[in-house]
Design an enzyme around this catalytic site. Structure first.
Site, PDB file in Angstrom:
ATOM      1  CG  MET A  90      13.737   0.833  -4.268  1.00 28.07           C
ATOM      2  SD  MET A  90      11.980   0.459  -5.466  1.00 28.07           S
ATOM      3  CE  MET A  90      13.311   1.481  -7.187  1.00 28.07           C
ATOM      4  NE  ARG A  91      17.847  -3.986   0.815  1.00 23.04           N
ATOM      5  CZ  ARG A  91      19.384  -4.472   0.545  1.00 23.04           C
ATOM      6  NH1 ARG A  91      19.766  -5.264   0.188  1.00 23.04           N
ATOM      7  NH2 ARG A  91      19.593  -2.684   1.036  1.00 23.04           N
ATOM      8  CG  LEU A  93      12.443  -9.172  -2.341  1.00 23.37           C
ATOM      9  CD1 LEU A  93      10.653  -9.298  -2.179  1.00 23.37           C
ATOM     10  CD2 LEU A  93      12.358  -9.569  -0.356  1.00 23.37           C
ATOM     11  CG  ASN A 107       6.514  -4.204  -6.686  1.00 25.66           C
ATOM     12  OD1 ASN A 107       6.772  -3.729  -6.180  1.00 25.66           O
ATOM     13  ND2 ASN A 107       6.791  -3.715  -8.212  1.00 25.66           N
ATOM     14  CG  HIS A 109       7.082  -1.316 -12.220  1.00 23.71           C
ATOM     15  ND1 HIS A 109       8.212  -1.594 -11.636  1.00 23.71           N
ATOM     16  CD2 HIS A 109       6.914  -0.898 -13.430  1.00 23.71           C
ATOM     17  CE1 HIS A 109       9.054  -0.820 -12.514  1.00 23.71           C
ATOM     18  NE2 HIS A 109       8.343  -0.755 -13.745  1.00 23.71           N
ATOM     19  CG  ASP A 145       9.384  -4.485 -12.187  1.00 22.06           C
ATOM     20  OD1 ASP A 145       9.511  -4.029 -11.018  1.00 22.06           O
ATOM     21  OD2 ASP A 145      10.403  -3.963 -12.048  1.00 22.06           O
ATOM     22  CE  LYS A 172      -3.811  13.561  -8.127  1.00 22.16           C
ATOM     23  NZ  LYS A 172      -4.816  14.889  -8.366  1.00 22.16           N
TER      24      LYS A 172
HETATM   25  C1  GAR Z   1       6.333   4.586  -6.363  1.00 27.59           C
HETATM   26  O1  GAR Z   1       6.234   5.113  -7.529  1.00 27.59           O
HETATM   27  C2  GAR Z   1       6.582   3.323  -6.929  1.00 27.59           C
HETATM   28  O2  GAR Z   1       6.123   2.259  -7.488  1.00 27.59           O
HETATM   29  C3  GAR Z   1       8.401   2.878  -7.468  1.00 27.59           C
HETATM   30  O3  GAR Z   1       8.634   3.509  -5.972  1.00 27.59           O
HETATM   31  C4  GAR Z   1       8.143   4.563  -6.070  1.00 27.59           C
HETATM   32  C5  GAR Z   1       8.068   4.886  -4.119  1.00 27.59           C
HETATM   33  O4  GAR Z   1       7.272   5.835  -3.858  1.00 27.59           O
HETATM   34  N1  GAR Z   1       8.406   1.394  -7.210  1.00 27.59           N
HETATM   35  C6  GAR Z   1       9.526   1.204  -8.386  1.00 27.59           C
HETATM   36  O5  GAR Z   1      10.016   1.390  -9.035  1.00 27.59           O
HETATM   37  C7  GAR Z   1       9.606  -0.773  -7.720  1.00 27.59           C
HETATM   38  N2  GAR Z   1      10.409  -1.477  -9.272  1.00 27.59           N
HETATM   39  P1  GAR Z   1       6.621   5.660  -2.136  1.00 27.59           P
HETATM   40  O6  GAR Z   1       7.683   4.821  -0.948  1.00 27.59           O
HETATM   41  O7  GAR Z   1       5.924   6.984  -2.124  1.00 27.59           O
HETATM   42  O8  GAR Z   1       5.455   4.585  -1.669  1.00 27.59           O
END
Ligand code: GAR
Length: 195
Positions: A90-91, A93, A107, A109, A145, A172
């Site tokens: 969540m950073r 880059l 990534n 998303h 994103d 899922k």
């Molecule tokens: C996931 O839903 C991923 O898609 C989202 O964070 C969650 C992480 O879950 N990512 C973002 O929102 C990135 N912008 P996880 O740590 O259990 O994989």
């Protein structure tokens, strides 16, 4: 087999989905490092249990964003990773980092990009009255994103959905989609193309 580093910030369920997929003998890569920006990231403990080297680089240990990112770069290079997967990292880059790994940085998303970049994608999809939602695996570019999509999975938005119920349905699909999309990149079947 290609070598993959995974960057996480929290739970790490997508990272574990990649680890499990990579245990299959026909998967074209192996997860060689799990790197976090938070020592308390639950995913680090799961990675350790799976026998994968995990390390944390807390932002507060570094004077600048550039030094912080340099620590990740050093760890990625030390692991001799070919590909870097962001999995709930969540950073944002820097352009420097993104450029260094151009075409080798992907990534996941939780939305059907270009819809709903950023945070709270599930709540926003419900509020917007979407009938469909989902997740996207994409190459990372400096704009958040926004890079070229590699694969998407769709789920319905159902009457009575809450952000949590919708998130669970999407998650899922994330766990199924991410390993599959990574495999296409590792096999050279999905390539970054500059516009
Ligand atoms: C996931 O839903 C991923 O898609 C989202 O964070 C969650 C992480 O879950 N990512 C973002 O929102 C990135 N912008 P996880 O740590 O259990 O994989």
């Amino acid at each position: 087999r290609k070598r993959v580093a995974v960057l996480i910030s929290g739970r790490g369920s997508n990272m574990m989905a990649l680890v499990e997929a990579a245990r299959q003998p026909d998967f074209p890569g192996e997860i060689v490092a799990v790197l976090a920006d938070k020592p308390e990231a639950a995913g680090l403990a799961f990675a350790a249990e799976a026998g994968i080297e995990g390390r944390a680089f807390p932002r507060r240990d570094y004077g600048s964003k550039a030094e912080h990112e340099a620590a990740f770069v050093a760890a990625i290079e030390a692991a001799r990773a070919d590909i870097v997967c962001l999995a709930g990292f969540m950073r944002l880059l820097s352009a420097d980092f993104v450029e260094r790994y151009r075409g080798r940085l992907i990534n996941i998303h939780p939305s059907l990009l270009p819809k709903f970049p950023g945070l709270d994608t599930h709540g926003r999809a419900i509020a917007a009255g979407e009938s469909e939602h989902g997740c996207t695996v994409h190459f990372v570019t400096a704009e958040m994103d926004a890079g070229p999509a590699i694969a998407q999975a769709r789920v319905p938005v159902l009457p009575g959905d809450t952000p949590d119920s919708l998130a669970a349905r999407v998650l899922k699909e994330e766990h199924r989609l991410y390993p599959q999309a990574l495999a296409t990149v590792l096999r050279g079947e999905a390539r970054f193309e500059s516009a």
